[in-house]
Design a protein around this motif. Structure first.
Motif, PDB file in Angstrom:
ATOM      1  N   THR A 160       4.261  29.167  61.572  1.00 24.78           N
ATOM      2  CA  THR A 160       4.413  30.592  61.854  1.00 24.78           C
ATOM      3  C   THR A 160       4.371  30.883  63.358  1.00 24.78           C
ATOM      4  O   THR A 160       5.337  31.344  63.944  1.00 24.78           O
ATOM      5  N   GLU A 161       3.249  30.561  63.997  1.00 23.58           N
ATOM      6  CA  GLU A 161       3.043  30.872  65.417  1.00 23.58           C
ATOM      7  C   GLU A 161       1.798  30.139  65.888  1.00 23.58           C
ATOM      8  O   GLU A 161       1.079  29.545  65.081  1.00 23.58           O
ATOM      9  N   THR A 165       0.080  32.329  70.850  1.00 25.30           N
ATOM     10  CA  THR A 165       1.401  32.058  71.410  1.00 25.30           C
ATOM     11  C   THR A 165       2.470  32.147  70.328  1.00 25.30           C
ATOM     12  O   THR A 165       2.178  32.135  69.139  1.00 25.30           O
ATOM     13  N   ASN A 166       3.716  32.227  70.770  1.00 32.55           N
ATOM     14  CA  ASN A 166       4.863  31.899  69.925  1.00 32.55           C
ATOM     15  C   ASN A 166       5.276  30.471  70.245  1.00 32.55           C
ATOM     16  O   ASN A 166       5.001  29.968  71.336  1.00 32.55           O
ATOM     17  N   TRP A 177      13.511  29.200  66.732  1.00 28.90           N
ATOM     18  CA  TRP A 177      12.298  29.998  66.579  1.00 28.90           C
ATOM     19  C   TRP A 177      11.953  30.020  65.092  1.00 28.90           C
ATOM     20  O   TRP A 177      12.795  30.360  64.267  1.00 28.90           O
ATOM     21  N   SER A 182       5.256  36.493  61.631  1.00 29.76           N
ATOM     22  CA  SER A 182       4.616  36.210  62.919  1.00 29.76           C
ATOM     23  C   SER A 182       4.797  37.409  63.827  1.00 29.76           C
ATOM     24  O   SER A 182       5.560  38.342  63.523  1.00 29.76           O
ATOM     25  N   LEU A 184       6.306  39.099  67.074  1.00 25.72           N
ATOM     26  CA  LEU A 184       7.379  38.945  68.049  1.00 25.72           C
ATOM     27  C   LEU A 184       6.777  39.208  69.420  1.00 25.72           C
ATOM     28  O   LEU A 184       6.642  40.352  69.850  1.00 25.72           O
ATOM     29  N   GLY A 185       6.368  38.145  70.092  1.00 29.68           N
ATOM     30  CA  GLY A 185       5.789  38.289  71.418  1.00 29.68           C
ATOM     31  C   GLY A 185       6.809  38.812  72.410  1.00 29.68           C
ATOM     32  O   GLY A 185       8.018  38.592  72.261  1.00 29.68           O
ATOM     33  N   MET A 188       8.788  36.000  74.045  1.00 30.01           N
ATOM     34  CA  MET A 188       9.780  35.509  73.082  1.00 30.01           C
ATOM     35  C   MET A 188      10.948  36.488  72.967  1.00 30.01           C
ATOM     36  O   MET A 188      12.118  36.085  72.968  1.00 30.01           O
ATOM     37  N   ARG A 199      17.086  31.312  64.366  1.00 27.34           N
ATOM     38  CA  ARG A 199      15.835  31.382  63.610  1.00 27.34           C
ATOM     39  C   ARG A 199      16.052  30.690  62.265  1.00 27.34           C
ATOM     40  O   ARG A 199      17.043  30.945  61.580  1.00 27.34           O
ATOM     41  N   ASN A 217       3.704  33.102  75.806  1.00 24.04           N
ATOM     42  CA  ASN A 217       2.928  34.321  75.584  1.00 24.04           C
ATOM     43  C   ASN A 217       2.995  35.172  76.848  1.00 24.04           C
ATOM     44  O   ASN A 217       3.818  34.900  77.736  1.00 24.04           O
TER      45      ASN A 217
END
Length: 254
Positions: A160-161, A165-166, A177, A182, A184-185, A188, A199, A217
């Motif tokens: 997931t993440e 962070t992503n 991705w 998750s 969406l940072g 990202m 994705r 991040n």
């Protein structure tokens, strides 16, 4: 580096009374940003995140100009900072309480990171909400085990993440991705349209099929050199391309 800490609630210095809400309630959300020269990357994304989450959690929006004014007020004459905007709406209040914190600026350590996978996924993952006990617990456990970050996974080993962070993977052609619940940072969100991105679901069993990986991040970007016992190549060319894409993003006046 100068040491400072500012905490304001609705534009006023924090007091024992105004800090009682964040101290006793974990129902709320926030965004974290790095400000340099009074500017921030992805300003409108931060404001949209705050407005959307406020609508979902509390039933009414949060005006972007109000947030900008409160952040500028908290910054004062500070031009470079790590700033967070927290949103609560206590019962009985006519509007949200917006708490702004200002601390010295931070940048992400760009050394290759090791990640430890854990069977945990954030609830209501699309919101950057408060009360992250689970992710903090797993992050600290990963660090005690000699890793830099925890990699959160859903049932079936679905990636997931990271805890904070992503994560993205490189398959030799595209930046992948993970398609999973998750956050969406902002970093990202800025990088995805500027890179050859796709994705799709990624599981722990899929990891050996990817050549490289990196995490993002609010503090920046860092390569990944291993997840559990799976080793990844730190691809200097890839990281240069990702970094260049991020550095090309314009800084917006807060």
């Amino acid at each position: 580096m100068a040491s400072f800490e500012v905490i304001e609630v609705n534009g006023e210095p924090a007091t024992e009374a105004t800090l009682r809400v964040p101290a006793l309630s974990s129902y709320g959300h926030f965004t974290a940003m790095q400000i340099r020269g009074g500017r921030v990357r992805g300003r409108d994304l931060h404001l949209a995140r705050l407005d959307s989450a406020t609508r979902e959690l509390f039933g009414a929006g949060l005006e972007g100009e109000r947030v900008r004014e409160l952040v500028r007020h908290a910054l004062g004459d500070i031009s470079d900072a790590s700033t967070r905007v927290y949103v609560h709406w206590p019962e009985g209040d006519k509007e949200t309480r917006v708490m702004v914190t200002v601390r010295p600026p931070q940048t992400k350590a760009d050394h290759p990171h090791g990640l430890m996978s854990v069977p945990y996924a954030r609830e209501v993952a699309h919101i950057k909400h408060l009360g992250g006990f689970g992710q903090t617990h797993h992050l600290l456990a990963a660090q005690r085990a000699g890793f830099d970050e925890a990699l959160l996974t859903a049932p079936g080993g679905l990636v997931t993440e990271g805890a904070i962070t992503n994560i993205a993977f490189w398959d030799g052609t595209s930046v992948v991705w993970p398609q999973a619940p998750s956050l969406l940072g902002i970093t990202m969100a800025l990088l995805e349209p500027r890179l050859p991105s796709v994705r799709r679901p990624v599981t722990l069993a899929d990891l050996p099929s990817y050549a490289s990986a990196f995490i993002t991040n609010s503090q920046g970007i860092a390569p990944v050199h291993r997840i559990d016992d799976v080793e990844f190549t730190v691809d200097a060319e890839l990281m240069g391309r990702v970094t260049a894409a991020f550095e090309a993003v314009e800084w917006d006046v807060i």
